[in-house]
Design a protein around this motif. Structure first.
Motif, PDB file in Angstrom:
ATOM      1  N   THR A 111       2.937  -0.904   4.227  1.00 48.47           N
ATOM      2  CA  THR A 111       2.665   0.440   3.733  1.00 48.47           C
ATOM      3  C   THR A 111       3.967   1.162   3.419  1.00 48.47           C
ATOM      4  OG1 THR A 111       0.610   0.587   4.973  1.00 48.47           O
ATOM      5  CG2 THR A 111       1.585   2.659   4.254  1.00 48.47           C
TER       6      THR A 111
ATOM      7  N   GLY B  82      -5.087   2.819  -2.541  1.00 52.71           N
ATOM      8  CA  GLY B  82      -3.632   2.913  -2.448  1.00 52.71           C
ATOM      9  C   GLY B  82      -2.908   1.575  -2.485  1.00 52.71           C
TER      10      GLY B  82
ATOM     11  N   ALA C 120       1.056   5.379   0.940  1.00 52.77           N
ATOM     12  CA  ALA C 120       0.379   6.444   1.680  1.00 52.77           C
ATOM     13  C   ALA C 120       1.276   7.675   1.731  1.00 52.77           C
ATOM     14  CB  ALA C 120       0.049   5.983   3.099  1.00 52.77           C
TER      15      ALA C 120
ATOM     16  N   PRO D 252      -4.069   7.233   2.014  1.00 44.85           N
ATOM     17  CA  PRO D 252      -3.779   6.321   0.896  1.00 44.85           C
ATOM     18  C   PRO D 252      -3.683   7.103  -0.411  1.00 44.85           C
ATOM     19  CG  PRO D 252      -5.635   5.524   2.203  1.00 44.85           C
ATOM     20  CD  PRO D 252      -5.329   6.907   2.667  1.00 44.85           C
TER      21      PRO D 252
ATOM     22  N   ARG E 172       0.869  -1.178   0.000  1.00 42.28           N
ATOM     23  CA  ARG E 172       0.000   0.000   0.000  1.00 42.28           C
ATOM     24  C   ARG E 172       0.901   1.222   0.000  1.00 42.28           C
ATOM     25  NH1 ARG E 172      -1.821   2.856   4.457  1.00 42.28           N
ATOM     26  NH2 ARG E 172      -3.744   3.988   4.157  1.00 42.28           N
TER      27      ARG E 172
END
Length: 168
Positions: A109, A62, A30, A36, A28
């Motif tokens: 992330t 995202g 961010a 996101p 993901r």
């Protein structure tokens, strides 16, 4: 991975080709404040001798998923937007990753560094504005022997420009 085979010898040369299964890589993206980044462009540039690259795009939340050969990469994220709705400056960013030969890897992330807006005016030697000029700013990554574009823009008719660059 790619290989060049030469079968021009006399007698012809024989080769055995082994295919490596790619790794499913997901994660993901961010912004620095955790928002996101929808529809951000990702480029995974191999930093080994083959310099192979793959691209992916994040979805509306995202998230991304891409298949890569095992090895070291520079993961470059272009948010495709200089500013988020809340006014946060979002720069192009990168980081190094090492993909193993596992069948699946979750990178979690990838949080981009905060950005700042750089503004200026491009003029020639005679101080006349240079309009419609494309400017690109690079970060030299000596450890990987590459330079990564971290900002690009075009000047207006008066030579003025503004772009978001990552903080260090």
């Amino acid at each position: 991975r790619a290989a060049v085979l030469d079968f021009s010898g006399d007698p012809p040369t024989h080769a055995t080709i082994s295919l490596v299964e790619q790794t499913s890589v997901r994660g993901r993206v961010a912004s620095a404040d955790g928002t996101p980044l929808a529809f951000a462009a990702l480029t995974f540039e191999a930093t080994d001798d083959l310099r192979v690259s793959r691209t992916a795009e994040t979805d509306a939340q995202g998230r991304f998923d891409v298949h890569l050969d095992p090895g070291p990469y520079a993961a470059i994220v272009d948010p495709n937007a200089d500013m988020l709705d809340g006014g946060e400056a979002v720069p192009i960013d990168w980081r190094t990753i090492d993909i193993t030969d596992e069948t699946s890897v979750d990178l979690g992330t990838i949080t981009l560094r905060p950005g700042f807006v750089a503004r200026g005016r491009l003029v020639g030697a005679s101080k006349e504005p240079i309009g419609n000029a494309r400017l690109e700013f690079f970060e030299d990554v000596a450890a990987l022997d590459i330079a990564i574009a971290v900002g690009r823009t075009t000047t207006d008719a008066s030579g003025a420009y503004a772009l978001v660059l990552p903080t260090r």
